[in-house]
Design a protein around this motif. Structure first.
Motif, short mmCIF file in Angstrom:
data_model
loop_
_atom_site.label_atom_id
_atom_site.label_comp_id
_atom_site.label_asym_id
_atom_site.label_seq_id
_atom_site.Cartn_x
_atom_site.Cartn_y
_atom_site.Cartn_z
N VAL A 147 0.84 -1.21 0.00
CA VAL A 147 0.00 0.00 0.00
C VAL A 147 0.87 1.25 0.00
N LEU A 148 1.94 1.25 0.78
CA LEU A 148 2.81 2.41 0.87
C LEU A 148 3.51 2.69 -0.47
N GLU A 149 3.96 1.65 -1.15
CA GLU A 149 4.61 1.84 -2.44
C GLU A 149 3.64 2.37 -3.49
N ALA A 150 2.39 1.89 -3.47
CA ALA A 150 1.37 2.40 -4.40
C ALA A 150 1.07 3.87 -4.12
N LEU A 151 0.97 4.23 -2.84
CA LEU A 151 0.71 5.61 -2.45
C LEU A 151 1.85 6.52 -2.89
N LEU A 152 3.08 6.08 -2.72
CA LEU A 152 4.23 6.88 -3.10
C LEU A 152 4.30 7.06 -4.61
N ALA A 153 4.01 5.99 -5.37
CA ALA A 153 4.03 6.09 -6.84
C ALA A 153 2.99 7.09 -7.34
N PHE A 154 1.78 7.06 -6.76
CA PHE A 154 0.73 8.00 -7.16
C PHE A 154 1.13 9.43 -6.82
N THR A 155 1.69 9.63 -5.64
CA THR A 155 2.07 10.98 -5.21
C THR A 155 3.16 11.56 -6.09
N GLU A 156 4.19 10.80 -6.38
CA GLU A 156 5.29 11.30 -7.19
C GLU A 156 4.89 11.51 -8.64
N ALA A 157 3.88 10.78 -9.13
CA ALA A 157 3.42 10.95 -10.50
C ALA A 157 2.58 12.21 -10.68
N ASN A 158 1.98 12.71 -9.60
CA ASN A 158 1.06 13.84 -9.72
C ASN A 158 1.53 15.10 -9.02
N PHE A 159 2.51 15.00 -8.12
CA PHE A 159 2.97 16.16 -7.37
C PHE A 159 4.49 16.20 -7.33
N THR A 160 5.01 17.38 -7.01
CA THR A 160 6.43 17.53 -6.76
C THR A 160 6.68 17.35 -5.27
N VAL A 161 7.46 16.34 -4.91
CA VAL A 161 7.75 16.03 -3.51
C VAL A 161 9.14 16.54 -3.17
N LYS A 162 9.20 17.45 -2.19
CA LYS A 162 10.49 18.04 -1.81
C LYS A 162 11.23 17.16 -0.80
N ASN A 163 10.58 16.81 0.28
CA ASN A 163 11.20 15.97 1.32
C ASN A 163 10.27 14.81 1.65
N ARG A 164 10.81 13.61 1.66
CA ARG A 164 10.01 12.45 2.01
C ARG A 164 10.79 11.56 2.97
N ASP A 165 10.04 10.93 3.86
CA ASP A 165 10.64 10.05 4.86
C ASP A 165 9.60 8.98 5.20
N LEU A 166 9.71 7.82 4.55
CA LEU A 166 8.71 6.77 4.70
C LEU A 166 9.38 5.49 5.19
N SER A 167 8.72 4.82 6.10
CA SER A 167 9.27 3.56 6.60
C SER A 167 8.16 2.70 7.19
N VAL A 168 8.35 1.37 7.05
CA VAL A 168 7.44 0.40 7.66
C VAL A 168 8.31 -0.63 8.37
N ALA A 169 8.02 -0.87 9.62
CA ALA A 169 8.80 -1.83 10.41
C ALA A 169 7.88 -2.87 11.03
N LEU A 170 8.45 -4.00 11.39
CA LEU A 170 7.70 -5.08 12.01
C LEU A 170 8.24 -5.32 13.42
N ASP A 171 7.33 -5.32 14.39
CA ASP A 171 7.71 -5.51 15.79
C ASP A 171 6.79 -6.56 16.41
N TYR A 172 7.35 -7.69 16.74
CA TYR A 172 6.54 -8.76 17.33
C TYR A 172 6.24 -8.52 18.81
N GLN A 173 6.84 -7.49 19.39
CA GLN A 173 6.65 -7.24 20.82
C GLN A 173 5.41 -6.39 21.11
N ILE A 174 4.83 -5.74 20.09
CA ILE A 174 3.65 -4.90 20.31
C ILE A 174 2.43 -5.62 19.76
N GLU A 175 1.25 -5.29 20.29
CA GLU A 175 0.03 -5.98 19.92
C GLU A 175 -0.86 -5.18 18.98
N SER A 176 -0.50 -3.93 18.67
CA SER A 176 -1.30 -3.13 17.75
C SER A 176 -0.36 -2.19 16.98
#
Length: 243
Positions: A147-176
């Protein structure tokens, strides 16, 4: 010499206003969301409201409720029927709705220009995924990346992005999942005026044309088509309602 200095100052002021940027920003984290608007270097917070603004809004709501209660308590004969002239005029031939239909091509063009002119100054999203079931967490973590990659592709195709900072991490220690997101966009006054000016010019031209010619050509054509479909070539001495 003084006149030249004044002229130079005015030119500098106009240039400063033209390059002034207007914008908006919104964000969300574990503490809640916020919304701000930008005028040049200054930022104004729209949400959450400060305590002073909350008190003013509550006082205004109380006054409005008191006025409504007073109107409800008044005798029925003292009440006035609300006027609907504005709505009636909007749907009348040559009214605001007719003008808006004529401006649709220009509005579509303006939407396209805005899309390519608005600059995204900041696009920040940090998602840490976690669930009680480790297998589900791993599966949903992969879906989140998609989902994040699709969102980024749409945004960069339609807008000029100056600064971006995107990340997705996996943590088995949290429940939500935990999400922190922030986005800010802006446009200069000169760019905004260059986009709005054709719309304003077309609207003024349409209003002048309607004052001179009366009902719009679209309405006249619609009436003619309706009369032809009904086979009413003659009105038997009566003036047509479309005229």
């Amino acid at each position: 010499m003084i006149g030249l200095v004044i002229l130079l100052v005015l030119v500098l002021l106009v240039l400063a206003v033209a390059f002034l940027r207007l914008g908006a920003a919104a964000g969300y984290d574990e503490t809640g969301g916020w919304v701000k608007v930008r005028v040049g270097p200054a930022w104004l917070t729209l949400y959450p409201l400060s305590e002073e603004k909350k008190k003013k809004r509550e006082a205004k709501a109380e006054k409005k409720a008191a006025k409504k209660k007073k109107r409800t308590a008044e005798p029925q004969e003292n009440k006035k029927t609300p006027r609907r002239k504005t709505l009636k005029n909007a749907f009348s031939p040559g009214g605001a709705l007719d003008l808006a239909l004529d401006l649709l091509p220009k509005l579509k063009e303006m939407a396209g220009d805005l899309r390519h002119t608005i600059r995204i100054d900041t696009l920040s999203l940090h998602l840490v995924w976690g669930e009680p079931d480790p297998a589900d967490a791993a599966m949903h973590y992969g879906q989140a990346w998609g989902v994040l990659e699709a969102l980024l592709a749409f945004t960069e195709a339609n807008f000029t992005v100056k600064n971006r900072d995107l990340s997705v991490a996996l943590d088995y220690q949290i429940e939500s999942p935990r999400l922190t997101v922030e986005a800010a966009c802006s446009i200069s006054v000169a760019q905004l005026l260059s986009i709005l000016w054709p719309i304003l010019k077309e609207a003024i031209r349409g209003l002048r044309k309607r004052k001179k010619t009366g009902p719009s050509q679209r309405t006249t054509k619609q009436c003619a088509a309706a009369m032809a479909a009904q086979g009413k070539e003659e009105t038997h001495g009566k003036e047509s309602s479309c005229q």
